[in-house]
Design a protein around this motif. Sequence first.
Motif, PDB file in Angstrom:
ATOM      1  N   MET A 199      23.217  27.298  17.911  1.00 52.35           N
ATOM      2  CA  MET A 199      23.843  26.643  16.756  1.00 52.35           C
ATOM      3  C   MET A 199      24.403  25.278  17.121  1.00 52.35           C
ATOM      4  N   GLY A 200      24.906  25.165  18.338  1.00 51.25           N
ATOM      5  CA  GLY A 200      25.529  23.916  18.763  1.00 51.25           C
ATOM      6  C   GLY A 200      24.627  23.009  19.583  1.00 51.25           C
ATOM      7  N   PHE A 201      23.377  23.436  19.811  1.00 50.96           N
ATOM      8  CA  PHE A 201      22.489  22.654  20.682  1.00 50.96           C
ATOM      9  C   PHE A 201      22.100  21.331  20.031  1.00 50.96           C
ATOM     10  N   ASP A 202      22.280  20.266  20.807  1.00 57.14           N
ATOM     11  CA  ASP A 202      21.925  18.932  20.329  1.00 57.14           C
ATOM     12  C   ASP A 202      21.436  18.082  21.503  1.00 57.14           C
ATOM     13  N   GLY A 203      20.735  18.743  22.425  1.00 59.40           N
ATOM     14  CA  GLY A 203      20.308  18.058  23.635  1.00 59.40           C
ATOM     15  C   GLY A 203      18.812  17.836  23.696  1.00 59.40           C
ATOM     16  N   ASP A 204      18.337  17.629  24.893  1.00 61.47           N
ATOM     17  CA  ASP A 204      16.922  17.359  25.149  1.00 61.47           C
ATOM     18  C   ASP A 204      16.221  18.687  25.416  1.00 61.47           C
ATOM     19  N   ILE A 205      15.258  19.041  24.593  1.00 64.64           N
ATOM     20  CA  ILE A 205      14.571  20.323  24.727  1.00 64.64           C
ATOM     21  C   ILE A 205      13.795  20.427  26.031  1.00 64.64           C
ATOM     22  N   SER A 206      13.463  19.295  26.610  1.00 64.80           N
ATOM     23  CA  SER A 206      12.705  19.305  27.871  1.00 64.80           C
ATOM     24  C   SER A 206      13.581  19.716  29.051  1.00 64.80           C
ATOM     25  N   GLU A 207      14.887  19.770  28.837  1.00 68.07           N
ATOM     26  CA  GLU A 207      15.808  20.066  29.929  1.00 68.07           C
ATOM     27  C   GLU A 207      16.358  21.486  29.866  1.00 68.07           C
ATOM     28  N   ILE A 208      15.859  22.306  28.943  1.00 68.19           N
ATOM     29  CA  ILE A 208      16.382  23.657  28.823  1.00 68.19           C
ATOM     30  C   ILE A 208      15.410  24.672  29.432  1.00 68.19           C
ATOM     31  N   SER A 209      15.909  25.871  29.693  1.00 70.75           N
ATOM     32  CA  SER A 209      15.089  26.914  30.313  1.00 70.75           C
ATOM     33  C   SER A 209      14.117  27.515  29.297  1.00 70.75           C
ATOM     34  N   ASP A 210      13.168  28.299  29.795  1.00 70.73           N
ATOM     35  CA  ASP A 210      12.208  28.966  28.913  1.00 70.73           C
ATOM     36  C   ASP A 210      12.923  29.911  27.955  1.00 70.73           C
ATOM     37  N   ARG A 211      13.927  30.638  28.479  1.00 72.17           N
ATOM     38  CA  ARG A 211      14.674  31.567  27.633  1.00 72.17           C
ATOM     39  C   ARG A 211      15.432  30.807  26.546  1.00 72.17           C
ATOM     40  N   GLN A 212      16.053  29.688  26.903  1.00 70.26           N
ATOM     41  CA  GLN A 212      16.784  28.909  25.923  1.00 70.26           C
ATOM     42  C   GLN A 212      15.850  28.366  24.843  1.00 70.26           C
ATOM     43  N   GLU A 213      14.668  27.990  25.252  1.00 72.16           N
ATOM     44  CA  GLU A 213      13.693  27.500  24.276  1.00 72.16           C
ATOM     45  C   GLU A 213      13.290  28.624  23.318  1.00 72.16           C
ATOM     46  N   GLU A 214      13.153  29.831  23.859  1.00 70.81           N
ATOM     47  CA  GLU A 214      12.811  30.988  23.029  1.00 70.81           C
ATOM     48  C   GLU A 214      13.929  31.281  22.036  1.00 70.81           C
TER      49      GLU A 214
END
Length: 260
Positions: free
Chosen positions: A215-230
Amino acid sequence: MKAQKTIDYITEWLKDYLNKSQQNGFVIGVSGGIDSAVTSALCANTGKPTLCVELPIHQHKSQVSRARKHIEHLEGRFANVSSIKVDLSTTFDTFKASLPELEDQELQDFALANSRARLRMTSLYYFAGIHGYLVAGTGNKVEDFGVGFYTKYGDGGVDLSPIADLMKSEVFELAKSLSVIDDIQEAEPTDGLFGDSRTDEDQIGASYDELEWAMGFDGDISEISDRQEEVLKIYKRLNSANQHKMQPIPVCEIPEDFKE
């Protein structure tokens, strides 16, 4: 989080709204979960009449026992708290038996799960009507405004929402300060709509902590883990699919010249 200040603020907000509405008290459906426990404790904290209603429908025994234990704990602490139990299992069975069977059993089970929530809403408004009470909602911010994890005109059918601006983690924080029983604080969150022990995480595919992050994510998607992307995909999918719950009911406004 300043838990006690938040409790005091919500308590005063509840009292002020009650006075302005010219109603007599609050009615809450108590499920054995953290949200209804905190909401009922906050309503009890106002000193105004607070009716806790148990509405089991073929409920898992652990949910029933937690709800009863919480209510007894509240009644022991607050003279303004009363309770009643209405077992809707037979009512639900009669309703279910009157419906045509679907070939898609999973779809029917899902529709019937939402019907359970709507039967409970109807029951709460019965008690609200005879006592002049307000139905207090138990939804938190993640459920109500993040993923829409509630039933439209079921647990979403309420008069006021005292904890809807709190994340699930903040609800747990308030629970500690409100002395909610350990059994509820330690239980896995569940909506209790299927008569088994499946949790909210089982249904959603992500924990509340993960959903709060999304809900609060406002960062660079390329810098997150696979689980976070899921998790982000889960959040975005549910948020988009459930906008019809979170937006005001659309009104078809007729052009004035059509009415002449």
